[in-house]
Design a protein around this motif. Structure first.
Motif, mmCIF file in Angstrom:
data_model
loop_
_atom_site.group_PDB
_atom_site.id
_atom_site.type_symbol
_atom_site.label_atom_id
_atom_site.label_comp_id
_atom_site.label_asym_id
_atom_site.label_seq_id
_atom_site.Cartn_x
_atom_site.Cartn_y
_atom_site.Cartn_z
ATOM 1 N N ALA A 84 17.303 -41.960 17.462
ATOM 2 C CA ALA A 84 15.838 -41.427 17.445
ATOM 3 C C ALA A 84 15.711 -39.901 17.482
ATOM 4 O O ALA A 84 15.201 -39.473 16.767
ATOM 5 C CB ALA A 84 15.173 -42.201 18.741
ATOM 6 N N ALA A 85 16.494 -39.245 18.223
ATOM 7 C CA ALA A 85 16.349 -37.981 18.530
ATOM 8 C C ALA A 85 16.981 -37.190 17.306
ATOM 9 O O ALA A 85 16.430 -36.258 16.857
ATOM 10 C CB ALA A 85 17.098 -37.685 19.788
ATOM 11 N N PHE A 86 18.205 -37.375 16.864
ATOM 12 C CA PHE A 86 18.808 -36.804 15.850
ATOM 13 C C PHE A 86 18.726 -37.185 14.575
ATOM 14 O O PHE A 86 19.075 -36.415 13.544
ATOM 15 C CB PHE A 86 20.350 -36.550 16.435
ATOM 16 C CG PHE A 86 20.487 -35.916 17.685
ATOM 17 C CD1 PHE A 86 19.970 -34.488 17.938
ATOM 18 C CD2 PHE A 86 20.859 -36.827 18.871
ATOM 19 C CE1 PHE A 86 20.085 -33.851 19.130
ATOM 20 C CE2 PHE A 86 21.202 -35.960 20.235
ATOM 21 C CZ PHE A 86 20.713 -34.663 20.484
ATOM 22 N N HIS A 89 14.053 -38.126 14.131
ATOM 23 C CA HIS A 89 13.153 -36.908 14.509
ATOM 24 C C HIS A 89 14.165 -35.827 14.297
ATOM 25 O O HIS A 89 13.684 -34.835 14.729
ATOM 26 C CB HIS A 89 12.647 -36.984 16.026
ATOM 27 C CG HIS A 89 11.822 -38.186 15.878
ATOM 28 N ND1 HIS A 89 10.512 -38.089 15.403
ATOM 29 C CD2 HIS A 89 11.885 -39.136 16.887
ATOM 30 C CE1 HIS A 89 9.890 -39.227 15.808
ATOM 31 N NE2 HIS A 89 10.581 -39.922 16.622
ATOM 32 N N GLY A 90 15.259 -35.881 13.575
ATOM 33 C CA GLY A 90 16.042 -34.728 13.315
ATOM 34 C C GLY A 90 15.535 -33.513 12.947
ATOM 35 O O GLY A 90 15.927 -32.142 13.256
ATOM 36 N N ASP A 92 12.202 -32.760 13.031
ATOM 37 C CA ASP A 92 10.851 -32.497 13.915
ATOM 38 C C ASP A 92 11.313 -31.266 14.666
ATOM 39 O O ASP A 92 12.296 -31.260 15.083
ATOM 40 C CB ASP A 92 10.428 -33.684 14.519
ATOM 41 C CG ASP A 92 10.037 -34.834 13.442
ATOM 42 O OD1 ASP A 92 9.903 -34.517 12.220
ATOM 43 O OD2 ASP A 92 10.055 -36.090 13.885
ATOM 44 N N ARG A 96 8.519 -33.159 19.296
ATOM 45 C CA ARG A 96 8.589 -34.486 18.723
ATOM 46 C C ARG A 96 9.612 -35.373 19.381
ATOM 47 O O ARG A 96 9.572 -36.362 19.455
ATOM 48 C CB ARG A 96 8.371 -34.389 17.386
ATOM 49 C CG ARG A 96 8.151 -35.536 16.561
ATOM 50 C CD ARG A 96 6.725 -36.239 16.734
ATOM 51 N NE ARG A 96 6.621 -37.452 15.908
ATOM 52 C CZ ARG A 96 6.197 -38.617 16.349
ATOM 53 N NH1 ARG A 96 6.061 -38.657 17.564
ATOM 54 N NH2 ARG A 96 6.344 -39.704 15.630
ATOM 55 N N LYS A 97 10.845 -34.749 19.394
ATOM 56 C CA LYS A 97 12.125 -35.423 19.593
ATOM 57 C C LYS A 97 12.422 -35.358 21.256
ATOM 58 O O LYS A 97 13.361 -35.957 21.886
ATOM 59 C CB LYS A 97 13.131 -34.954 18.880
ATOM 60 C CG LYS A 97 13.533 -33.338 19.227
ATOM 61 C CD LYS A 97 14.992 -33.084 18.439
ATOM 62 C CE LYS A 97 14.619 -32.358 17.063
ATOM 63 N NZ LYS A 97 15.397 -32.160 16.302
ATOM 64 N N GLU A 98 11.467 -34.647 22.067
ATOM 65 C CA GLU A 98 11.794 -34.419 23.341
ATOM 66 C C GLU A 98 11.802 -35.845 24.280
ATOM 67 O O GLU A 98 12.621 -35.882 25.147
ATOM 68 C CB GLU A 98 10.544 -33.533 23.908
ATOM 69 C CG GLU A 98 10.866 -33.139 25.427
ATOM 70 C CD GLU A 98 9.439 -32.233 25.962
ATOM 71 O OE1 GLU A 98 9.614 -31.727 26.999
ATOM 72 O OE2 GLU A 98 8.538 -32.407 25.167
ATOM 73 N N ALA A 100 12.916 -38.782 23.247
ATOM 74 C CA ALA A 100 13.855 -39.346 23.010
ATOM 75 C C ALA A 100 15.142 -38.505 23.434
ATOM 76 O O ALA A 100 16.056 -39.522 24.343
ATOM 77 C CB ALA A 100 14.191 -39.415 21.478
ATOM 78 N N LEU A 101 15.017 -37.352 23.589
ATOM 79 C CA LEU A 101 16.104 -36.383 24.216
ATOM 80 C C LEU A 101 16.051 -36.918 25.753
ATOM 81 O O LEU A 101 17.248 -37.014 26.372
ATOM 82 C CB LEU A 101 15.793 -35.286 24.102
ATOM 83 C CG LEU A 101 16.243 -34.786 22.662
ATOM 84 C CD1 LEU A 101 15.860 -33.219 22.571
ATOM 85 C CD2 LEU A 101 17.668 -34.747 22.255
#
Length: 123
Positions: A84-86, A89-90, A92, A96-98, A100-101
Motif C-alpha cells: 500500500a505504501a510503496f 501510493h508510491g 503520492d 497520502r501514504k502516511e 500505510a506507513l
C-alpha cells in the motif's frame, strides 16, 4: 519482566489491529458479496489481490488481537501495508501514504517484540 511492558505489547497489538479491521472488514464484505472489483498493484489478478488483502487486513489482525503466533501473523499485514505504501501510493506525497506507513511500522514493531505475556500463544 515488568507487567507494564507486557500491557504495552497487548495495547500495541489490540489497538493497531482493531484499527486495521476498519479498513479490512469492508473489503471482506465485498469479497463475500462477490464484488471482486479491486486494484491489482502486483499484477497477480484483482481477485487474488483482494483475497491477500483481506488476509492481511482482517484474518491476521484478528490473530494479533488474541495473540496467536504473533510474529508470524504480523508478516502478511506488513506485506500488505508495504505494498500500500510503496506500490499503490508510491508516487503520492507523504501525507497520502502516511497511514500505510504508520501501520507498517506498528506491525514491524509487533513482529520484532512478539506477543508478550497476555496472549493465547503464551498460555
Amino acid at each position: 519482566m515488568n507487567p507494564t511492558y507486557h500491557f504495552g505489547l497487548l495495547f500495541l497489538r489490540v489497538t493497531f489491529s482493531a484499527m486495521m479491521l476498519t479498513h479490512g472488514i469492508p473489503k471482506l464484505m465485498n469479497l463475500v458479496q462477490g464484488n471482486l472489483d479491486f486494484g491489482d498493484p502486483l499484477g497477480i489478478g484483482s481477485t487474488v489481490s483482494l483475497i491477500l488483502t483481506v488476509i492481511g487486513e482482517v484474518i491476521c489482525p484478528l490473530l494479533l488481537i488474541i495473540g496467536f503466533r504473533v510474529r508470524l501473523s504480523a508478516i502478511p499485514s506488513i506485506i500488505v501495508m508495504g505494498v500500500a505504501a510503496f506500490v499503490v501510493h508510491g508516487n503520492d506525497p507523504l501525507a497520502r501514504k502516511e497511514l500505510a506507513l504508520l501501520y507498517l511500522f506498528a506491525f514491524v514493531a509487533i513482529a520484532l517484540l512478539g506477543a508478550g505475556r497476555y496472549s493465547v500463544s503464551r498460555r
